[in-house]
Enzyme design. Structure first.
Site, PDB file in Angstrom:
ATOM      1  CE  LYS A  80      -3.815   2.042   2.733  1.00 26.91           C
ATOM      2  NZ  LYS A  80      -4.621   1.933   3.968  1.00 26.91           N
ATOM      3  CB  SER A 155      -8.161   3.806   3.213  1.00 27.36           C
ATOM      4  OG  SER A 155      -7.234   3.191   4.097  1.00 27.36           O
ATOM      5  CB  SER A 179      -8.174   0.885   6.113  1.00 28.96           C
ATOM      6  OG  SER A 179      -8.822   2.098   5.914  1.00 28.96           O
TER       7      SER A 179
END
Ligand code: GLN
Length: 490
Positions: A80, A155, A179
């Site tokens: 990420k 997210s 997330s």
């Protein structure tokens, strides 16, 4: 196809020298070429660097120098865009970092590399991890591999979509209020948020420091146990990491959950919960009972206050953490006649709407005159929420809930209404407020066309990862949900 394998399947083939790490990495890169135009999980990736890492893994395998403590040797793992990888861009899904390239590795990156992983890709996310749909990325909107007109969750939506679409074998994400678990549920993969302090956050760009944890996305629970074992542990560079020994998580997956006690939180099976999600979770409860676990009702009475509490604490901490993006130290700089104008112009241009909204909210709840009414009160309620869990864990080994109140929604459906979006976090945020661990495991599909994955959440005691992994694994192995592949794989 090598990119479709789990970590354990791939590692077995690599060890037997049936396949090479280069071929496995190339399979992921080919897959990205083929589907990422539509999925948009990767902001960027460095194919040459990934192949060079794969070649190094192949050399270690060929020379017999592979170490027993390299459980990820040759396994492609995506990262990420909020976790630092030396020499790679670090943008946090934002424009404000400009062309920033990380000068160092996060501790988790170091650990993955030491374990032999092929660490690659900058994976898309909501800007600074603020969001539940990945629509807040400044770069692109990631789509859900099960239905590309829908969001992948957020997210860490890019990480979930990339694993679900077999663009990488596993991925790292961060979880401040859900997330990892929510996008894992919406994309049909396994996602784990470890206990606060289990995994070092050195090299994770901070959103809300009292809530943030790094965790992983994988194709099954055994793989989660493997990755967690690699990334966990005390780190002198993160004072919130805890000097607690790291168990052999994979060895704990006995398949036997007889006699374990599961709590079903009555406050979570509420109105607003999609009937198809409810049905899938109820079926999972029955399955756990068949496997010999005992399911009892528990109460988490302060659940109603969790969203308000979270959005006060998270925004307060974000307003302080994001003060460092001022146009002086990193990334984007918009010139101004004086520093104040420079700050204003840089932050005005560099941050997106949701990030600005949260900085403003967070500054407000910390401001003199409002601090007691909002921030201090939220901290007190947070203690009550944590206490709810500790009380429940006196009676049960883990708590079972839906991960998300609904399956994936349409792109654009909630982006105009932040409150609707915040409600998506109802089942995941309490775990962060309480500092405990949680995992989402696939537990079924909607009856819509195309069908959409549904996730089951197991919440565990502080440092109770072994128990939720054991439960998740036994459940998963007795069902076949995790083996289903999205139509993008057709
Ligand atoms: N959706 C939540 C938020 O917007 C959680 C995000 C996260 O866990 N990073 O803050």
């Amino acid at each position: 196809m090598l990119n479709q394998l789990t970590i354990s399947e791939l590692v077995a083939k690599l060890k037997r020298r049936e396949v090479s790490a280069r071929a496995a990495t190339q399979a992921c890169l080919d897959r990205i070429q083929r589907v990422d135009g539509e999925i948009k999980a990767f902001i960027s990736y460095d194919a040459a660097d990934a192949l060079a890492q794969a070649d190094a893994a192949d050399r270690a395998l060929a020379s017999g120098q592979a170490h027993d403590d390299q459980p990820l040797l040759g396994v492609p793992v995506g990262i990420k865009d909020v976790i630092a990888v030396k020499g790679q861009p670090l943008n946090c899904g934002s424009k404000i970092l400009g062309n920033f390239v990380s000068p160092y590795d996060a501790t988790v990156t170091e650990k993955l590399k030491a374990a032999g992983a092929v660490v690659f890709g900058r994976i898309n996310m909501d800007e600074f991890a603020m969001g539940s749909s990945t629509e807040n990325s400044a770069f692109q909107i990631t789509t859900n591999p099960w239905d590309t007109s829908r969001i992948p969750g957020g997210s860490s939506g890019g990480s979930a979509a990339a694993v679900a679409a077999d663009e990488c074998v596993a991925a790292l994400g961060s979880d401040t209020g859900g997330s990892i678990r929510q996008p894992a549920a919406l994309c049909g993969c396994v996602g784990l948020k470890p206990t606060y302090g289990r995994v070092s956050r050195y090299g994770l760009v901070a959103y809300a420091s009292s809530l943030d944890q790094i965790g992983c996305f994988t194709k099954d629970v055994r793989d989660t146990a493997t990755v967690l074992g690699v990334i966990s542990g005390h780190d002198l560079r993160d004072s919130s990491s805890v000097p607690q020994p790291v168990p052999n998580y994979a060895a704990g997956l006995s398949g036997d959950i007889k006699g374990l006690k599961l709590g079903l939180a009555k406050e979570y099976m509420i109105g607003g919960l999609d009937p198809e999600v409810k049905r899938a979770v109820e079926a999972a409860v029955e399955q756990f009972t068949r496997l010999g676990a005992e399911v009892v009702e528990v109460s988490l009475p302060h659940t109603d206050y969790a969203i308000a509490t979270y959005y006060i604490i998270a925004t307060a901490e974000a307003s302080a953490n994001l003060a460092r993006f001022d146009g002086i130290r990193y990334g984007l700089r918009e010139p101004g006649a004086d520093p104040i104008e420079l700050y204003g112009k840089t932050r005005g241009k560099g941050f997106g709407d949701e990030v600005k909204r949260r900085i403003i909210l967070g500054t407000y709840v910390l401001s003199s005159g409002y601090y007691d009414a909002y921030y201090l009160r939220a901290q007190k309620v947070r203690t009550l929420i944590r206490q709810d869990f500790l009380n429940a864990f006196e009676k049960v080994d883990a708590i079972l809930t839906p991960t998300s109140p609904t399956a994936a929604f349409k792109i654009g459906e909630k982006s105009a209404d932040p409150l609707q979006m915040y409600l998506m976090d109802i089942f995941t945020i309490s775990c962060n407020l309480a500092g405990i661990c949680g995992i989402s495991v696939p537990c079924g599909f909607t009856s819509t066309q195309p069908r959409l994955p549904i996730g089951l959440q197991l919440l565990g005691k502080p440092f109770g990862e072994e128990t939720i992994l054991r439960l998740g694994h036994a459940y998963e192995q007795s069902t076949a949900w995790h083996k289903e592949k999205p139509p993008i794989n057709a």
